[in-house]
Motif scaffolding. Structure first.
Motif, PDB file in Angstrom:
ATOM      1  N   MET A   1      21.909   3.082  50.613  1.00 58.72           N
ATOM      2  CA  MET A   1      21.241   2.044  50.971  1.00 58.72           C
ATOM      3  C   MET A   1      21.666   1.936  52.458  1.00 58.72           C
ATOM      4  O   MET A   1      20.813   1.513  53.015  1.00 58.72           O
ATOM      5  N   ASN A   2      22.736   2.111  52.887  1.00 52.13           N
ATOM      6  CA  ASN A   2      23.076   1.973  54.199  1.00 52.13           C
ATOM      7  C   ASN A   2      22.391   2.702  55.222  1.00 52.13           C
ATOM      8  O   ASN A   2      21.800   2.500  56.340  1.00 52.13           O
ATOM      9  N   GLN A   3      22.362   4.194  54.768  1.00 50.25           N
ATOM     10  CA  GLN A   3      21.834   5.034  55.525  1.00 50.25           C
ATOM     11  C   GLN A   3      20.368   4.910  55.425  1.00 50.25           C
ATOM     12  O   GLN A   3      19.560   5.171  56.805  1.00 50.25           O
ATOM     13  N   ALA A   4      19.618   4.559  54.394  1.00 51.64           N
ATOM     14  CA  ALA A   4      18.285   4.354  54.340  1.00 51.64           C
ATOM     15  C   ALA A   4      18.012   3.134  55.143  1.00 51.64           C
ATOM     16  O   ALA A   4      16.628   2.898  55.816  1.00 51.64           O
ATOM     17  N   LEU A   5      18.552   1.961  55.227  1.00 46.42           N
ATOM     18  CA  LEU A   5      18.427   0.811  56.021  1.00 46.42           C
ATOM     19  C   LEU A   5      18.455   1.221  57.482  1.00 46.42           C
ATOM     20  O   LEU A   5      17.631   0.491  58.272  1.00 46.42           O
ATOM     21  N   ALA A   6      19.323   1.847  57.861  1.00 45.96           N
ATOM     22  CA  ALA A   6      19.799   2.319  59.164  1.00 45.96           C
ATOM     23  C   ALA A   6      18.508   2.871  59.738  1.00 45.96           C
ATOM     24  O   ALA A   6      17.716   2.781  60.708  1.00 45.96           O
ATOM     25  N   LEU A   7      17.884   3.987  59.007  1.00 39.78           N
ATOM     26  CA  LEU A   7      16.630   4.536  59.574  1.00 39.78           C
ATOM     27  C   LEU A   7      15.640   4.000  59.595  1.00 39.78           C
ATOM     28  O   LEU A   7      14.575   4.065  60.416  1.00 39.78           O
ATOM     29  N   THR A   8      15.298   2.812  58.476  1.00 41.56           N
ATOM     30  CA  THR A   8      14.312   2.126  58.631  1.00 41.56           C
ATOM     31  C   THR A   8      14.102   1.168  59.867  1.00 41.56           C
ATOM     32  O   THR A   8      13.140   0.829  60.564  1.00 41.56           O
ATOM     33  N   LEU A   9      15.393   0.587  60.082  1.00 38.23           N
ATOM     34  CA  LEU A   9      15.532  -0.368  61.145  1.00 38.23           C
ATOM     35  C   LEU A   9      15.351   0.357  62.573  1.00 38.23           C
ATOM     36  O   LEU A   9      14.912  -0.136  63.535  1.00 38.23           O
ATOM     37  N   GLN A  10      15.524   1.579  62.842  1.00 34.03           N
ATOM     38  CA  GLN A  10      15.368   2.288  63.925  1.00 34.03           C
ATOM     39  C   GLN A  10      13.782   2.303  64.340  1.00 34.03           C
ATOM     40  O   GLN A  10      13.634   2.423  65.543  1.00 34.03           O
ATOM     41  N   ASN A  11      12.991   2.523  63.428  1.00 35.45           N
ATOM     42  CA  ASN A  11      11.802   2.847  63.631  1.00 35.45           C
ATOM     43  C   ASN A  11      10.915   1.314  63.488  1.00 35.45           C
ATOM     44  O   ASN A  11       9.638   1.321  63.550  1.00 35.45           O
ATOM     45  N   LYS A  12      11.504   0.279  63.004  1.00 34.40           N
ATOM     46  CA  LYS A  12      10.965  -1.018  63.044  1.00 34.40           C
ATOM     47  C   LYS A  12      10.362  -1.865  64.283  1.00 34.40           C
ATOM     48  O   LYS A  12      11.269  -1.612  65.171  1.00 34.40           O
ATOM     49  N   ARG A  13       9.145  -2.175  64.245  1.00 35.68           N
ATOM     50  CA  ARG A  13       8.757  -2.621  65.536  1.00 35.68           C
ATOM     51  C   ARG A  13       8.431  -4.377  65.241  1.00 35.68           C
ATOM     52  O   ARG A  13       8.401  -4.972  66.600  1.00 35.68           O
ATOM     53  N   GLU A  14       8.652  -4.910  64.257  1.00 32.15           N
ATOM     54  CA  GLU A  14       8.469  -6.251  64.152  1.00 32.15           C
ATOM     55  C   GLU A  14       9.494  -6.913  63.189  1.00 32.15           C
ATOM     56  O   GLU A  14      10.293  -6.028  62.554  1.00 32.15           O
ATOM     57  N   GLY A  15       9.849  -8.099  63.202  1.00 35.06           N
ATOM     58  CA  GLY A  15      11.141  -8.830  62.936  1.00 35.06           C
ATOM     59  C   GLY A  15      10.669  -9.433  61.286  1.00 35.06           C
ATOM     60  O   GLY A  15      11.612  -9.949  60.596  1.00 35.06           O
ATOM     61  N   TRP A  16       9.575  -9.007  60.802  1.00 35.74           N
ATOM     62  CA  TRP A  16       9.288  -9.471  59.406  1.00 35.74           C
ATOM     63  C   TRP A  16       9.218  -8.091  58.408  1.00 35.74           C
ATOM     64  O   TRP A  16       8.995  -7.027  58.856  1.00 35.74           O
ATOM     65  N   ILE A  17       9.224  -8.916  57.138  1.00 44.61           N
ATOM     66  CA  ILE A  17       9.143  -7.484  56.185  1.00 44.61           C
ATOM     67  C   ILE A  17       7.666  -7.395  55.691  1.00 44.61           C
ATOM     68  O   ILE A  17       6.960  -8.413  55.330  1.00 44.61           O
ATOM     69  N   THR A  18       7.307  -6.144  55.566  1.00 43.05           N
ATOM     70  CA  THR A  18       5.762  -5.967  55.164  1.00 43.05           C
ATOM     71  C   THR A  18       6.044  -4.717  53.990  1.00 43.05           C
ATOM     72  O   THR A  18       7.042  -4.296  53.790  1.00 43.05           O
TER      73      THR A  18
END
Length: 260
Positions: free
Chosen positions: A53-70
């Motif tokens: 989960m740590n590595q998946a979350l880190a990769l997800t946040l690297q490409n995230k453009r907005e501060g909310w969850i979709t």
């Protein structure tokens, strides 16, 4: 002289026996080993889940453009998970508190232009699910070994309790061993063992004097004194462990009887 030699060699023909408490100790060790192995595997599975989960979350946040969850954020997060089972249940959510609830990733911050938001991945799976993800090979193997040991020990101890009974002593024909009322093997010298076996396997537990001499000392012309010494040393052992006595009838026959 032959009798004295047999006394010196009293350690021969003695059985190395498993006591009931030996069986219990081994069973407890195997069960504890299975339990500890299972716990270790479970904790290892938890660590793998958290790291995933740590590595998946880190990769997800690297490409995230907005501060909310979709929905795309959750799908993107799940696509980075290596554990197939986690992809079905794990979600990404706002890190509301420091500790987190249940099995979760570490707290990670997404930094935008004007705001910062903390996220966390949550496994959202039950204890049973984590247990299924863990490698329980050793735990199951030790559990099966413990059950097998239990069954074999019960069969072994039951076989020890069966045999020819006279007084408070049991003769186990399979092991050719004598047990007292306390369940412990009675220590006889080889000669004592042979004459006791003859007593227990004879009719009415009666033996002729000459029969004993021929069986124990076939090459000795007159073994009366040796036989007398053998019987004398055997009597206190029988009294102590079996409540038995040996009586001499008409100077020719010996009979093993229970003490009244």
């Amino acid at each position: 002289m032959s009798f004295e030699i047999s006394e010196i060699l009293s350690s021969e023909d003695q059985h190395v026996l498993m006591k009931p408490y030996h069986a219990v100790i081994v069973f407890v060790v195997l069960v504890c080993g299975a339990f500890l192995s299972s716990i270790h595997s479970y904790r290892t599975a938890e660590d793998h889940i958290v790291n995933d989960m740590n590595q998946a979350l880190a990769l997800t946040l690297q490409n995230k453009r907005e501060g909310w969850i979709t929905p795309d954020t959750i799908n993107n997060y799940r696509s980075h998970l290596q554990n197939v089972e986690l992809r079905k249940s794990s979600i990404i959510y706002y890190a509301i508190d420091e500790g987190g609830h249940g099995l979760c990733s570490k707290r990670m911050r997404w930094q935008g232009t004007n705001t910062a938001v903390d996220f966390r991945g949550y496994a959202n799976c039950s204890i049973a699910s984590v247990l299924m993800m863990s490698d329980q090979t050793w735990g199951l193997s030790l559990s099966m070994l413990a059950m097998l040991w239990l069954l074999l020990s019960m069969a072994y101890l039951r076989s020890r309790q069966s045999g020819v009974v006279l007084g408070r002593m049991i003769y186990n024909e399979v092991e050719s061993c004598f047990y007292g009322s306390d369940g412990k093997a009675v220590k006889f010298t080889p000669m004592q063992q042979r004459v006791m076996t003859m007593f227990y396997t004879s009719n009415d537990n009666r033996l002729a004097k000459q029969e004993i001499c021929n069986a124990l000392w076939p090459k000795k012309p007159d073994s009366s004194d040796t036989l007398y010494a053998l019987i004398s040393r055997l009597k206190p052992i029988l009294e102590q462990h079996g409540n038995l006595k040996i009586i001499c009838e008409r100077g020719k026959d010996y009979q093993l009887k229970e003490r009244s």
